[in-house]
Design a protein around this motif. Structure first.
Motif, PDB file in Angstrom:
ATOM      1  N   GLU A  72       3.940   5.529  -5.719  1.00  0.00           N
ATOM      2  CA  GLU A  72       3.872   5.617  -7.129  1.00  0.00           C
ATOM      3  C   GLU A  72       2.769   6.495  -7.685  1.00  0.00           C
ATOM      4  O   GLU A  72       3.152   7.378  -8.604  1.00  0.00           O
ATOM      5  CB  GLU A  72       3.367   4.274  -7.732  1.00  0.00           C
ATOM      6  CG  GLU A  72       4.636   3.242  -7.649  1.00  0.00           C
ATOM      7  CD  GLU A  72       4.306   1.908  -8.013  1.00  0.00           C
ATOM      8  OE1 GLU A  72       2.968   1.515  -8.295  1.00  0.00           O
ATOM      9  OE2 GLU A  72       5.074   0.944  -8.189  1.00  0.00           O
ATOM     10  N   SER A  73       1.763   6.843  -6.947  1.00  0.00           N
ATOM     11  CA  SER A  73       0.665   7.491  -7.203  1.00  0.00           C
ATOM     12  C   SER A  73       1.199   9.092  -7.295  1.00  0.00           C
ATOM     13  O   SER A  73       0.962  10.061  -7.805  1.00  0.00           O
ATOM     14  CB  SER A  73      -0.401   7.275  -6.182  1.00  0.00           C
ATOM     15  OG  SER A  73      -1.518   8.374  -6.678  1.00  0.00           O
TER      16      SER A  73
ATOM     17  N   ARG B 161       0.781  -1.187  -0.023  1.00  0.00           N
ATOM     18  CA  ARG B 161      -0.039  -0.171   0.013  1.00  0.00           C
ATOM     19  C   ARG B 161       0.996   1.103  -0.031  1.00  0.00           C
ATOM     20  O   ARG B 161       0.424   2.132  -0.706  1.00  0.00           O
ATOM     21  CB  ARG B 161      -0.821  -0.081   1.437  1.00  0.00           C
ATOM     22  CG  ARG B 161      -2.113  -0.916   0.920  1.00  0.00           C
ATOM     23  CD  ARG B 161      -3.147  -0.462   2.137  1.00  0.00           C
ATOM     24  NE  ARG B 161      -2.835  -0.806   3.411  1.00  0.00           N
ATOM     25  CZ  ARG B 161      -2.978  -2.004   4.059  1.00  0.00           C
ATOM     26  NH1 ARG B 161      -3.570  -2.985   3.364  1.00  0.00           N
ATOM     27  NH2 ARG B 161      -2.370  -2.178   5.226  1.00  0.00           N
ATOM     28  N   HIS B 162       1.838   1.290   0.778  1.00  0.00           N
ATOM     29  CA  HIS B 162       2.841   2.443   0.667  1.00  0.00           C
ATOM     30  C   HIS B 162       3.483   2.491  -0.383  1.00  0.00           C
ATOM     31  O   HIS B 162       3.556   3.838  -1.019  1.00  0.00           O
ATOM     32  CB  HIS B 162       3.867   2.113   1.829  1.00  0.00           C
ATOM     33  CG  HIS B 162       3.597   2.188   3.047  1.00  0.00           C
ATOM     34  ND1 HIS B 162       2.495   3.288   3.505  1.00  0.00           N
ATOM     35  CD2 HIS B 162       3.854   1.752   4.280  1.00  0.00           C
ATOM     36  CE1 HIS B 162       2.328   3.141   4.865  1.00  0.00           C
ATOM     37  NE2 HIS B 162       3.143   2.170   5.449  1.00  0.00           N
TER      38      HIS B 162
ATOM     39  N   ALA C  37       3.645   9.994  -9.909  1.00  0.00           N
ATOM     40  CA  ALA C  37       2.941  10.142 -11.133  1.00  0.00           C
ATOM     41  C   ALA C  37       2.314  11.727 -11.028  1.00  0.00           C
ATOM     42  O   ALA C  37       2.531  12.438 -12.074  1.00  0.00           O
ATOM     43  CB  ALA C  37       1.727   9.216 -11.272  1.00  0.00           C
ATOM     44  N   THR C  38       1.856  12.141  -9.973  1.00  0.00           N
ATOM     45  CA  THR C  38       1.391  13.342  -9.666  1.00  0.00           C
ATOM     46  C   THR C  38       2.589  14.416  -9.736  1.00  0.00           C
ATOM     47  O   THR C  38       2.305  15.560 -10.533  1.00  0.00           O
ATOM     48  CB  THR C  38       0.587  13.755  -8.418  1.00  0.00           C
ATOM     49  OG1 THR C  38      -0.233  12.639  -8.300  1.00  0.00           O
ATOM     50  CG2 THR C  38      -0.019  15.018  -8.077  1.00  0.00           C
ATOM     51  N   LEU C  39       3.782  14.158  -9.136  1.00  0.00           N
ATOM     52  CA  LEU C  39       4.965  15.150  -9.285  1.00  0.00           C
ATOM     53  C   LEU C  39       5.362  15.145 -10.839  1.00  0.00           C
ATOM     54  O   LEU C  39       5.796  16.158 -11.187  1.00  0.00           O
ATOM     55  CB  LEU C  39       5.942  14.531  -8.472  1.00  0.00           C
ATOM     56  CG  LEU C  39       5.738  14.694  -6.791  1.00  0.00           C
ATOM     57  CD1 LEU C  39       6.978  14.029  -6.232  1.00  0.00           C
ATOM     58  CD2 LEU C  39       5.618  16.183  -6.445  1.00  0.00           C
ATOM     59  N   ARG C  40       5.518  14.184 -11.543  1.00  0.00           N
ATOM     60  CA  ARG C  40       5.827  13.936 -12.714  1.00  0.00           C
ATOM     61  C   ARG C  40       5.075  15.071 -13.649  1.00  0.00           C
ATOM     62  O   ARG C  40       5.308  15.583 -14.430  1.00  0.00           O
ATOM     63  CB  ARG C  40       5.789  12.783 -13.389  1.00  0.00           C
ATOM     64  CG  ARG C  40       7.245  11.991 -12.800  1.00  0.00           C
ATOM     65  CD  ARG C  40       7.474  10.681 -13.825  1.00  0.00           C
ATOM     66  NE  ARG C  40       6.201   9.773 -13.693  1.00  0.00           N
ATOM     67  CZ  ARG C  40       6.289   8.792 -12.969  1.00  0.00           C
ATOM     68  NH1 ARG C  40       7.299   8.586 -11.793  1.00  0.00           N
ATOM     69  NH2 ARG C  40       5.124   8.202 -12.718  1.00  0.00           N
ATOM     70  N   GLU C  41       3.737  14.745 -13.336  1.00  0.00           N
ATOM     71  CA  GLU C  41       2.745  15.631 -14.074  1.00  0.00           C
ATOM     72  C   GLU C  41       2.835  17.175 -13.839  1.00  0.00           C
ATOM     73  O   GLU C  41       2.906  18.026 -14.721  1.00  0.00           O
ATOM     74  CB  GLU C  41       1.099  15.100 -13.938  1.00  0.00           C
ATOM     75  CG  GLU C  41       0.107  15.788 -14.679  1.00  0.00           C
ATOM     76  CD  GLU C  41      -1.243  15.260 -14.299  1.00  0.00           C
ATOM     77  OE1 GLU C  41      -2.132  15.962 -14.676  1.00  0.00           O
ATOM     78  OE2 GLU C  41      -1.294  14.436 -13.568  1.00  0.00           O
TER      79      GLU C  41
END
Length: 202
Positions: free
Chosen positions: A169-170, A163-164, A173-177
């Motif tokens: 990973e989520s 879960r961590h 993904a937000t930081l890359r966006e």
């Protein structure tokens, strides 16, 4: 008496002896209860009876014994890195032992195999779903193998770790966006400030 014939005298003596032999002996007088000093007969002591169940009435439940041979062989194979042999031993143990505790032990071991990334049976989602079902089935009355409890705790740690990882990973993904959006904003700002021809220069 001396005038009696000797045969008659002998017969009289024999009859007397026979009569004495048939007289029953006097029976022993019945024992009387001891008389206390007051002159009143003491009551006989009551017999003690213990209210203990007989062996035929004992309903003691003996715990069902299980043969841990194949389960422990599976543990040994798993410690040696042979996941295929471990799975075969766990499945055979599950077929031979029908008690709920044995079924739980085998299922938690198989779920553990599915949670190991290096295992050929790796399936994180299925293993975690099985783990959650088994945790709900375990009761205090079930006496399970200590190693099975360690596997349960390990599966709980694996599930928390996954879960961590999913959260990280989520977040990545937000930081890359966000980073891509910032780079595009900086590029447009350069074009507005310096012009398109100069903005493309390094």
């Amino acid at each position: 008496m001396s005038n009696l014939p000797a045969s008659l005298l002998l017969a009289s003596v024999m009859l007397g002896l026979a009569a004495c032999a048939t007289v029953p002996e006097a029976a022993d007088p019945p024992q009387q209860a001891p008389v206390a000093e007051t002159g009143v007969a003491a009551a006989p002591a009551p017999e003690l009876t213990l209210n203990l169940p007989s062996q035929s009435e004992c309903a003691c439940a003996t715990p069902a014994s299980r043969d841990y041979t194949f389960l422990e062989r599976g543990y040994r194979a798993l410690s040696e890195g042979d996941a295929v042999a471990a799975l075969q031993h766990f499945q055979r143990y599950k077929r031979l032992e029908v008690e709920p505790a044995a079924q739980w032990e085998a299922d938690i071991a198989i779920a553990y195999l599915g949670m190991l990334p290096d295992s050929p049976f790796y399936d994180h989602d299925a293993a975690e779903a099985t783990f959650r079902r088994l945790v709900a089935q375990l009761t205090a009355e079930m006496q399970v193998h200590p190693t099975a409890l360690l596997m349960r705790d390990s599966l709980a740690a694996f599930a928390l770790l996954n879960r961590h990882i999913s959260d990280l990973e989520s977040s990545n993904a937000t930081l890359r966006e966000d980073l891509q959006k910032r780079e595009e904003a900086i590029k447009r700002l350069r074009e507005l400030t310096l012009g398109p021809s100069r903005a493309v220069q390094p």
